[in-house]
Design a protein around this motif. Sequence first.
Motif, PDB file in Angstrom:
ATOM      1  N   CYS A 156       0.284  13.431  -0.852  1.00 26.93           N
ATOM      2  CA  CYS A 156       1.245  12.644  -1.441  1.00 26.93           C
ATOM      3  C   CYS A 156       1.376  10.957  -1.089  1.00 26.93           C
ATOM      4  N   VAL A 157       0.827  10.300  -1.779  1.00 23.93           N
ATOM      5  CA  VAL A 157       0.397   8.838  -1.607  1.00 23.93           C
ATOM      6  C   VAL A 157       1.855   8.084  -1.095  1.00 23.93           C
ATOM      7  N   SER A 158       2.898   8.421  -1.630  1.00 20.83           N
ATOM      8  CA  SER A 158       4.334   7.853  -1.297  1.00 20.83           C
ATOM      9  C   SER A 158       4.518   8.207  -0.128  1.00 20.83           C
ATOM     10  N   ASP A 159       4.250   9.409   0.458  1.00 21.52           N
ATOM     11  CA  ASP A 159       4.793   9.752   1.945  1.00 21.52           C
ATOM     12  C   ASP A 159       3.831   8.966   2.913  1.00 21.52           C
ATOM     13  N   LEU A 160       2.470   8.910   2.699  1.00 22.27           N
ATOM     14  CA  LEU A 160       1.440   8.245   3.387  1.00 22.27           C
ATOM     15  C   LEU A 160       1.913   6.614   3.437  1.00 22.27           C
ATOM     16  N   GLU A 161       2.194   6.010   2.353  1.00 23.07           N
ATOM     17  CA  GLU A 161       2.472   4.612   2.277  1.00 23.07           C
ATOM     18  C   GLU A 161       3.821   4.362   3.212  1.00 23.07           C
ATOM     19  N   LYS A 162       4.621   5.180   3.189  1.00 24.63           N
ATOM     20  CA  LYS A 162       5.770   5.026   3.787  1.00 24.63           C
ATOM     21  C   LYS A 162       5.781   5.053   5.272  1.00 24.63           C
ATOM     22  N   VAL A 163       5.052   5.831   6.018  1.00 22.43           N
ATOM     23  CA  VAL A 163       4.905   6.205   7.264  1.00 22.43           C
ATOM     24  C   VAL A 163       3.928   5.092   7.853  1.00 22.43           C
ATOM     25  N   PHE A 164       2.982   4.488   6.914  1.00 24.65           N
ATOM     26  CA  PHE A 164       1.876   3.526   7.452  1.00 24.65           C
ATOM     27  C   PHE A 164       2.773   2.298   7.315  1.00 24.65           C
ATOM     28  N   SER A 165       3.790   2.080   6.272  1.00 23.50           N
ATOM     29  CA  SER A 165       4.985   0.944   6.273  1.00 23.50           C
ATOM     30  C   SER A 165       5.673   0.829   7.573  1.00 23.50           C
ATOM     31  N   LEU A 166       5.998   1.900   8.218  1.00 26.28           N
ATOM     32  CA  LEU A 166       7.022   2.075   9.246  1.00 26.28           C
ATOM     33  C   LEU A 166       6.476   1.687  10.494  1.00 26.28           C
ATOM     34  N   TYR A 167       5.175   2.183  10.730  1.00 26.37           N
ATOM     35  CA  TYR A 167       4.639   1.950  12.085  1.00 26.37           C
ATOM     36  C   TYR A 167       3.532   1.093  11.788  1.00 26.37           C
ATOM     37  N   ASN A 168       2.852   0.564  12.787  1.00 25.49           N
ATOM     38  CA  ASN A 168       1.692  -0.301  13.108  1.00 25.49           C
ATOM     39  C   ASN A 168       0.361   0.735  13.774  1.00 25.49           C
ATOM     40  N   PHE A 169      -0.103   1.242  12.917  1.00 19.89           N
ATOM     41  CA  PHE A 169      -1.142   2.142  13.558  1.00 19.89           C
ATOM     42  C   PHE A 169      -2.376   1.386  13.807  1.00 19.89           C
ATOM     43  N   TRP A 170      -3.288   1.990  14.732  1.00 20.45           N
ATOM     44  CA  TRP A 170      -4.518   1.554  14.852  1.00 20.45           C
ATOM     45  C   TRP A 170      -5.447   2.499  14.792  1.00 20.45           C
ATOM     46  N   ALA A 171      -5.100   3.661  14.725  1.00 18.65           N
ATOM     47  CA  ALA A 171      -5.966   5.004  14.523  1.00 18.65           C
ATOM     48  C   ALA A 171      -5.288   6.097  14.147  1.00 18.65           C
TER      49      ALA A 171
ATOM     50  N   MET B  94       9.382  -9.785  13.368  1.00 16.51           N
ATOM     51  CA  MET B  94       8.260  -9.742  14.105  1.00 16.51           C
ATOM     52  C   MET B  94       6.913  -9.648  13.388  1.00 16.51           C
ATOM     53  N   ASP B  95       6.004 -10.719  14.085  1.00 17.33           N
ATOM     54  CA  ASP B  95       4.645 -10.375  13.410  1.00 17.33           C
ATOM     55  C   ASP B  95       3.973  -8.930  13.639  1.00 17.33           C
ATOM     56  N   PRO B  96       3.544  -8.373  12.598  1.00 15.55           N
ATOM     57  CA  PRO B  96       3.078  -6.887  12.756  1.00 15.55           C
ATOM     58  C   PRO B  96       1.952  -6.914  13.890  1.00 15.55           C
ATOM     59  N   SER B  97       1.316  -7.876  13.933  1.00 20.22           N
ATOM     60  CA  SER B  97       0.049  -7.644  14.971  1.00 20.22           C
ATOM     61  C   SER B  97       0.784  -7.689  16.391  1.00 20.22           C
ATOM     62  N   LYS B  98       1.787  -7.987  16.423  1.00 21.97           N
ATOM     63  CA  LYS B  98       2.488  -7.851  17.848  1.00 21.97           C
ATOM     64  C   LYS B  98       3.283  -6.851  17.935  1.00 21.97           C
TER      65      LYS B  98
ATOM     66  N   LEU C 223      -7.616   8.411   3.441  1.00 24.83           N
ATOM     67  CA  LEU C 223      -8.266   7.300   3.580  1.00 24.83           C
ATOM     68  C   LEU C 223      -8.046   6.136   2.794  1.00 24.83           C
ATOM     69  N   ARG C 224      -7.592   6.397   1.454  1.00 28.82           N
ATOM     70  CA  ARG C 224      -7.442   5.289   0.682  1.00 28.82           C
ATOM     71  C   ARG C 224      -6.242   4.533   1.313  1.00 28.82           C
ATOM     72  N   VAL C 225      -5.226   5.104   1.802  1.00 30.43           N
ATOM     73  CA  VAL C 225      -4.025   4.211   2.405  1.00 30.43           C
ATOM     74  C   VAL C 225      -4.383   4.000   3.751  1.00 30.43           C
TER      75      VAL C 225
ATOM     76  N   ASN D 156      -6.059   0.567   2.740  1.00 34.03           N
ATOM     77  CA  ASN D 156      -5.093  -0.356   2.128  1.00 34.03           C
ATOM     78  C   ASN D 156      -4.378  -1.186   3.275  1.00 34.03           C
ATOM     79  N   PHE D 157      -4.062  -0.278   4.472  1.00 35.32           N
ATOM     80  CA  PHE D 157      -3.217  -0.820   5.477  1.00 35.32           C
ATOM     81  C   PHE D 157      -4.153  -1.271   6.585  1.00 35.32           C
ATOM     82  N   ASN D 158      -5.648  -1.496   6.367  1.00 34.48           N
ATOM     83  CA  ASN D 158      -6.706  -1.756   7.229  1.00 34.48           C
ATOM     84  C   ASN D 158      -6.560  -1.097   8.694  1.00 34.48           C
TER      85      ASN D 158
END
Length: 367
Positions: free
Chosen positions: A68-83, A1-5, A115-117, A120-122
């Motif tokens: 922990c950057v790896s924790d943050l990157e994992k959760v941001f990869s799993l979900y489509n956050f807007w805030a 699925m398109d991440p934006s959707k 903030l850095r993560v 990176n995930f916009n």
Amino acid sequence: MDPSKRQKYVLVTGGAGYIGSHTVVELLTAGYAIVVMDNMCNSHLEALRRVERLAGRPVQFFKGDVTCVSDLEKVFSLYNFWAVIHFAAIKAVGESTRIPLDYYYNNVAGSLQLLRVMKNFNVKNLVFSSSATVYGEPDICPVDETARVGPVTNPYGRTKLFVEEMLRDLCNSDPEWNVCLLRYFNPVGAHPSGLIGEHPQGIPNNLLPYVIRVLQGRSPFVHIYGSDYDTVDGTGVRDYIHVCDLATGHVAALKKLDTKPGCVAYNLGTGIGYSVMEIVKMMEKVTQKEIPYKIVDRRPGDVAVCTADASLANRELGWYPTRRMEDMCEDMWRWTRKNPMGYDGQTLLDEDEEDDDDSSNSSNGED
């Protein structure tokens, strides 16, 4: 699925903590899709189980640490956050003077990694859990957002001020960022259900949790620092805000992000000051118990009166606190009676048990 959707989520860091758990209830009730991320160093999973019970909705939980950057990157990869609503921090003023490096690492470095993560995930919308401690010894009262910030007298307060400055610099560098800085005054109370509340680790630093400790017989008396201030009864006056009112302030701030406000600070307080002695007397009224206290010398840096001017939050967020001091004390006492060991007991006492065996859950403050 398109991440934006994909469904858009709000990440709540530190969402299993005291203010975080109450805010999660309000967010779920308001219909937001959220994910709680917490390292559980000063919180309890039982709080989230009870949040689910209150909201009638499941809580999506990710155990992780903002440092922990790896924790943050994992959760941001799993979900489509807007805030993001960022609570995750350690918060005891006294402790921060003993272990300042821990405070700078957790609160400042953790925020920097987050903030850095996010960048990176916009994801460029943030509600930050700040504090009225950023004002230091305020030069005006009531304190509004135009008041001078700093100098701050303890490492905890400095971590909040440093993160605020970092966020202002970030917003100045990139206008796509939108940040609400919420400066709390003195959060107290608990959810009126008695299901969730404050579960302080060790000896509390704040007045009402310490009063509770005395009522439970775990400390002999309440220390009152100074009785010669120019106030109604000589004791210091502060602005106390019910934790549920604070929670609704975060929902209002999240809505504000949709308007692209840039970086803006809001005081969250009632504007009403209560003295230490007035708090003690109100708790005596609510509990029908005598609270022993001892007057000692003033503490360095304490001011006579500190209250909030929250008119900016009233106007721009449409947010108004609704609970009185009596509500704060009653709700805090209900939480204590139902949960005499906090979340550690995990067994929720019902009202009948409290009435039948009140002496087992509290004491008159005597050892």
